[in-house]
Motif scaffolding. Structure first.
Motif, PDB file in Angstrom:
ATOM      1  N   GLY A  30      -3.181  -0.684  -5.456  1.00 24.30           N
ATOM      2  CA  GLY A  30      -2.989  -0.960  -4.038  1.00 24.30           C
ATOM      3  C   GLY A  30      -3.751  -2.198  -3.612  1.00 24.30           C
ATOM      4  N   GLU A  55      -8.002  -4.582   6.071  1.00 24.37           N
ATOM      5  CA  GLU A  55      -7.873  -3.404   5.206  1.00 24.37           C
ATOM      6  C   GLU A  55      -9.251  -2.875   4.783  1.00 24.37           C
ATOM      7  OE1 GLU A  55      -5.438  -0.595   3.812  1.00 24.37           O
ATOM      8  OE2 GLU A  55      -4.756  -2.375   4.871  1.00 24.37           O
ATOM      9  N   PHE A 100      -3.674   7.094   9.661  1.00 21.18           N
ATOM     10  CA  PHE A 100      -4.480   6.059   9.014  1.00 21.18           C
ATOM     11  C   PHE A 100      -4.578   6.262   7.505  1.00 21.18           C
ATOM     12  CE2 PHE A 100      -6.022   5.348  13.376  1.00 21.18           C
ATOM     13  CZ  PHE A 100      -5.698   4.005  13.447  1.00 21.18           C
ATOM     14  N   LEU A 101      -4.520   7.511   7.078  1.00 26.24           N
ATOM     15  CA  LEU A 101      -4.614   7.759   5.637  1.00 26.24           C
ATOM     16  C   LEU A 101      -3.306   7.446   4.920  1.00 26.24           C
ATOM     17  CD1 LEU A 101      -6.682  11.044   5.298  1.00 26.24           C
ATOM     18  CD2 LEU A 101      -7.360   8.735   4.674  1.00 26.24           C
ATOM     19  N   LEU A 120     -10.766   9.382   0.054  1.00 33.20           N
ATOM     20  CA  LEU A 120     -10.778   9.590   1.494  1.00 33.20           C
ATOM     21  C   LEU A 120     -10.022  10.857   1.866  1.00 33.20           C
ATOM     22  CD1 LEU A 120     -10.330   5.972   2.835  1.00 33.20           C
ATOM     23  CD2 LEU A 120     -12.173   7.546   3.392  1.00 33.20           C
ATOM     24  N   ASP A 127      -5.556   3.443  -6.487  1.00 37.15           N
ATOM     25  CA  ASP A 127      -6.293   2.594  -5.565  1.00 37.15           C
ATOM     26  C   ASP A 127      -6.301   1.143  -6.013  1.00 37.15           C
ATOM     27  OD1 ASP A 127      -6.743   4.962  -4.456  1.00 37.15           O
ATOM     28  OD2 ASP A 127      -8.838   5.129  -5.089  1.00 37.15           O
ATOM     29  N   ILE A 148      -2.293  -5.863  -2.210  1.00 32.13           N
ATOM     30  CA  ILE A 148      -2.616  -6.449  -0.925  1.00 32.13           C
ATOM     31  C   ILE A 148      -3.118  -7.869  -1.101  1.00 32.13           C
ATOM     32  CG2 ILE A 148      -4.279  -6.345   0.950  1.00 32.13           C
ATOM     33  CD1 ILE A 148      -3.976  -3.310   0.699  1.00 32.13           C
ATOM     34  N   PRO A 174       0.799  -1.226   0.000  1.00 29.54           N
ATOM     35  CA  PRO A 174       0.000   0.000   0.000  1.00 29.54           C
ATOM     36  C   PRO A 174       0.832   1.276   0.000  1.00 29.54           C
ATOM     37  CG  PRO A 174      -0.221  -1.218   2.054  1.00 29.54           C
ATOM     38  CD  PRO A 174       0.525  -2.083   1.132  1.00 29.54           C
ATOM     39  N   LYS A 198      -1.105   4.976   5.055  1.00 33.92           N
ATOM     40  CA  LYS A 198      -0.896   3.649   4.492  1.00 33.92           C
ATOM     41  C   LYS A 198      -2.168   3.077   3.896  1.00 33.92           C
ATOM     42  CE  LYS A 198       3.119   2.623   7.175  1.00 33.92           C
ATOM     43  NZ  LYS A 198       3.835   1.679   8.007  1.00 33.92           N
ATOM     44  N   GLN A 199      -3.147   3.952   3.721  1.00 32.54           N
ATOM     45  CA  GLN A 199      -4.411   3.510   3.145  1.00 32.54           C
ATOM     46  C   GLN A 199      -4.201   3.128   1.683  1.00 32.54           C
ATOM     47  OE1 GLN A 199      -7.111   2.976   4.655  1.00 32.54           O
ATOM     48  NE2 GLN A 199      -8.417   2.555   2.899  1.00 32.54           N
ATOM     49  N   ALA A 200      -4.720   1.969   1.302  1.00 34.70           N
ATOM     50  CA  ALA A 200      -4.517   1.527  -0.078  1.00 34.70           C
ATOM     51  C   ALA A 200      -5.762   1.707  -0.921  1.00 34.70           C
ATOM     52  CB  ALA A 200      -4.107   0.061  -0.080  1.00 34.70           C
ATOM     53  N   ILE A 201      -6.922   1.462  -0.305  1.00 35.20           N
ATOM     54  CA  ILE A 201      -8.162   1.509  -1.077  1.00 35.20           C
ATOM     55  C   ILE A 201      -8.802   2.894  -0.946  1.00 35.20           C
ATOM     56  CG2 ILE A 201     -10.356   0.307  -1.480  1.00 35.20           C
ATOM     57  CD1 ILE A 201      -9.031  -1.859   0.536  1.00 35.20           C
ATOM     58  N   MET A 202      -9.229   3.434  -2.034  1.00 32.66           N
ATOM     59  CA  MET A 202      -9.912   4.730  -2.059  1.00 32.66           C
ATOM     60  C   MET A 202      -9.100   5.836  -1.410  1.00 32.66           C
ATOM     61  SD  MET A 202     -13.763   3.645  -1.059  1.00 32.66           S
ATOM     62  CE  MET A 202     -14.450   5.248  -1.336  1.00 32.66           C
ATOM     63  N   LYS A 203      -7.806   5.748  -1.543  1.00 36.31           N
ATOM     64  CA  LYS A 203      -6.935   6.697  -0.853  1.00 36.31           C
ATOM     65  C   LYS A 203      -7.255   8.156  -1.201  1.00 36.31           C
ATOM     66  CE  LYS A 203      -2.045   7.700  -0.213  1.00 36.31           C
ATOM     67  NZ  LYS A 203      -0.692   7.260  -0.503  1.00 36.31           N
ATOM     68  N   LYS A 204      -7.393   8.405  -2.489  1.00 36.03           N
ATOM     69  CA  LYS A 204      -7.606   9.780  -2.941  1.00 36.03           C
ATOM     70  C   LYS A 204      -8.951  10.332  -2.476  1.00 36.03           C
ATOM     71  CE  LYS A 204      -4.743  10.165  -7.014  1.00 36.03           C
ATOM     72  NZ  LYS A 204      -4.743   9.948  -8.463  1.00 36.03           N
ATOM     73  N   LYS A 219     -10.986  -1.311   7.777  1.00 34.28           N
ATOM     74  CA  LYS A 219     -10.382  -0.007   8.051  1.00 34.28           C
ATOM     75  C   LYS A 219     -10.928   1.033   7.072  1.00 34.28           C
ATOM     76  CE  LYS A 219      -6.102   2.136   7.484  1.00 34.28           C
ATOM     77  NZ  LYS A 219      -4.787   1.940   6.896  1.00 34.28           N
ATOM     78  N   THR A 220     -10.989   0.637   5.806  1.00 36.17           N
ATOM     79  CA  THR A 220     -11.518   1.559   4.795  1.00 36.17           C
ATOM     80  C   THR A 220     -12.944   1.946   5.108  1.00 36.17           C
ATOM     81  OG1 THR A 220     -10.155   0.430   3.188  1.00 36.17           O
ATOM     82  CG2 THR A 220     -11.838   1.900   2.324  1.00 36.17           C
TER      83      THR A 220
END
Lengths: 320, 303
Positions: free
Chosen positions: A20, A47, B104-105, B115, A17, A24, A11, B107-113, A50-51
């Motif tokens: 990433g 993950e 938390f943001l 969020l 996205d 994972i 990540p 190392k966020q991988a999903i929907m990073k932008k 968390k999202t």
């Protein structure tokens, strides 16, 4: 160990996205990685959880903005106040743009369109002025051959420590004395030569190799020409950064126009919106619509250039 | 033959130095007129009873009377106390939440932008609009906050959040933190990027869990960022004005009065420019002290 490493590193190095998520899950063409997929599953589930939690938190955070937009579409101001305390506040059964027509139309009780225009003029003038003045200053202080260059630069940076708020009342006195109060110009001029932006451009200009300027000089380009044909075009990111930062600052300026502006002709949106609060019976419908009108330009620009906004804010801190 | 190019050169450099000075002058004039002059002017002004507009009372030098009056004014001390309290409350709230969000943001991988864009949205909201929205949330008795507490806590008595002197300042803290944490978050995000990944890997090999990695790797790595963030937040807190001016006018009973609001009331509402210049000087000294403290702290940590 290798599994852990991939899961961790994945990540961090990703840009998009999708990539990433793929990293994972370990979804790669490598068959061994594919085999390991089931071992990564719990990590992936965390993950996603968390999202989900972050998304929930983000939604709660922007809830007040949803309230602003939904209320601005309600025609009846008593309906707005009645529904403020319930979940109805966020829903609009029959949206209407009457509030907007009321404040922006020709028969508006307060000339909100004029205030909007005033804010635009002040912002545009401040931004253009700041760009011109601070790029020129930074360049002259970097490449000029006159004496006391260092001292002038240090002096300018030292001025940064004076908070604008601490000189505003003497400045108001001065503006009244020189008959500049209650004009557009007095809302723009004091902010054009900002030490922080001069410093920011100075830092950016420094990174341009001296050889480029020297070769231009040999070609016969003058000091001014090298500035606007070489240094300015090579620093578009810096120009964008200062435009965003100074534009937002000018758009939000409140204390200074509150002090220096009296007439409606030059009054900006901020002061106009705040003056809604001075009556005991607040017209919430108009107030919400006016707020949305003021919010809209920034919101549109932010959604279009999100990356630049965030990068600008970050660089203002790192470079400053 | 030899003279000509020399001449050309000197004319050329004359033009150059003319251009150099021409490019420097606008900023110097603007800074001299709008920063240096009012700053220096405030010193002699502070020793007079100067009014904003001409008044029948003659202007005269009154020595240190302004300063003596300010320092014996209970409202001034309350403003200092409020700003101090505000700073104490906003530092952990705003910076703490900013750090958490950034952590938390990062190392966020999903929907990073998406969020990040959502988390940053309050920061681009103009403060004036923030006050409009939060005025309705805090509204007495039908605002969202009151009805929320009424649903959660049975027989909850509605509170006039902004009209009660025990809650008004805290209410201002939360709306300010909501608006501004995005800035600290972005700085923390940049700080987090600077922590080498190897340190996390080494910690992981040593068997450090998430919490331990935060305490032993992330937190020390963010030391300088944190000092910067705390200083800039403190300075911003010292300048608190807009929210207070719109929502409470420093009330109720002076419980949300601030330094800038005190200056504004004296100089603009009361038209006492001499008096407000004196309080401006005091404010400058306070900000200066904070910046100096930060410098000393940074230096000591480097040694």
């Amino acid at each position: 160990m290798t599994i852990k490493k991939t899961a961790q590193r994945g990540p961090i190095n990703t840009d998009t996205d999708r990539e990433g998520a793929r990293r994972i899950t370990g979804h790669r063409k490598n068959p061994m990685m594919h085999q390991l997929k089931h071992q990564l599953q719990p990590r992936m589930r965390i993950e996603y959880l968390k999202t989900f939690l972050l998304l929930l938190l983000a939604l709660i955070i922007i809830l007040p903005l949803a309230l602003l937009f939904s209320s601005s579409l309600k025609d009846d101001r008593y309906q707005i106040t009645a529904e403020l305390g319930s979940l109805k506040a966020f829903f609009v059964p029959n949206p209407s743009f009457n509030n907007y027509i009321e404040i922006l139309g020709p028969k508006a009780p307060v000339p909100m369109a004029r205030f909007f225009l005033n804010s635009c003029i002040v912002m545009a003038g401040t931004v253009v002025g700041t760009l011109v003045v601070s790029t020129m200053t930074a360049y002259a202080l970097l490449r000029g051959k006159f004496r006391f260059k260092r001292i002038i630069m240090t002096g300018i940076i030292a001025l940064y420590i004076i908070p604008a708020e601490a000189i505003m009342l003497p400045l108001l006195f001065l503006s009244v004395k020189i008959h500049l109060s209650d004009t557009y110009i007095i809302q723009m001029l004091p902010f054009m030569a900002s030490p922080i932006y001069i410093f920011l451009f100075h830092q950016f200009f420094k990174e341009i190799p001296a050889s480029i300027a020297e070769s231009a000089q040999i070609e016969g380009a003058s000091f001014w020409k090298i500035f606007h044909l070489v240094f300015v075009p090579l620093n578009v990111p810096a120009l964008v950064t200062v435009t965003i930062l100074q534009g937002m600052e000018s758009w939000n300026q409140y204390l200074w126009p509150l002090l220096v502006v009296r007439s409606e002709n030059v009054r900006p949106m901020t002061v106009a919106i705040a003056s809604f609060f001075s009556t005991s019976d607040i017209y919430w419908d108009r107030l919400f619509a006016a707020s949305v009108v003021m919010m809209m330009p920034i919101l549109v620009l932010y959604l279009a250039f999100q990356k630049y906004f965030i990068a600008s804010i970050a660089s203002s801190a790192v470079k400053g | 033959m030899k003279k000509e190019p020399e001449n050309k050169l000197s004319r050329f450099s004359l033009l150059e130095s003319f251009q150099e000075l021409g490019m420097l002058t606008p900023a110097l004039i603007l800074l001299a007129l709008f920063v240096v002059t009012p700053f220096i002017m405030s010193i002699p002004l502070s020793f007079t009873n100067q009014k904003l507009f001409p008044s029948p009372i003659p202007v005269k030098i009154i020595g240190l009377r302004n300063f003596r009056q300010i320092l014996s004014d209970r409202e001034f001390w309350q403003a200092i106390k409020n700003v101090f309290l505000f700073t104490l409350m906003i530092l952990p709230t705003q910076c703490g939440f900013a750090l958490l969000a950034a952590y938390f943001l990062n190392k966020q991988a999903i929907m990073k932008k998406t969020l990040r864009a959502m988390f940053f949205l309050p920061f681009i909201t103009p403060m004036v609009i923030v006050t409009v929205i939060w005025a309705t949330i805090y509204k007495y008795p039908t605002g969202l906050l009151n009805s929320f507490f009424q649903t959660v806590i049975p027989r909850f008595q509605e509170i006039d959040w902004l009209g009660n002197r025990h809650t008004a300042l805290t209410a201002i803290v939360f709306l300010s933190a909501w608006q501004a944490y995005g800035f600290q978050m972005v700085i923390y995000l940049a700080g987090l990027q600077n922590i080498p990944e190897e340190l996390y890997e080494a910690a992981a090999i040593d068997g450090a869990g998430g919490w331990k990695r935060f305490i032993y790797v992330t937190w020390p790595g963010l030391k300088n960022t944190t000092i910067f963030v705390l200083t800039i937040t403190t300075i911003q807190a010292l300048k608190l004005f807009t929210q207070v001016n719109i929502l409470t006018h420093g009330g109720p009973l002076g419980s949300t009065n601030t330094l800038v609001h005190y200056m504004y009331e004296a100089g603009f509402i009361g038209q006492k420019i001499g008096y407000s210049a004196a309080s401006s000087i005091l404010m400058f000294l306070l900000v200066f002290a904070v910046v100096l403290a930060q410098r000393l702290l940074l230096k000591r940590m480097e040694d």
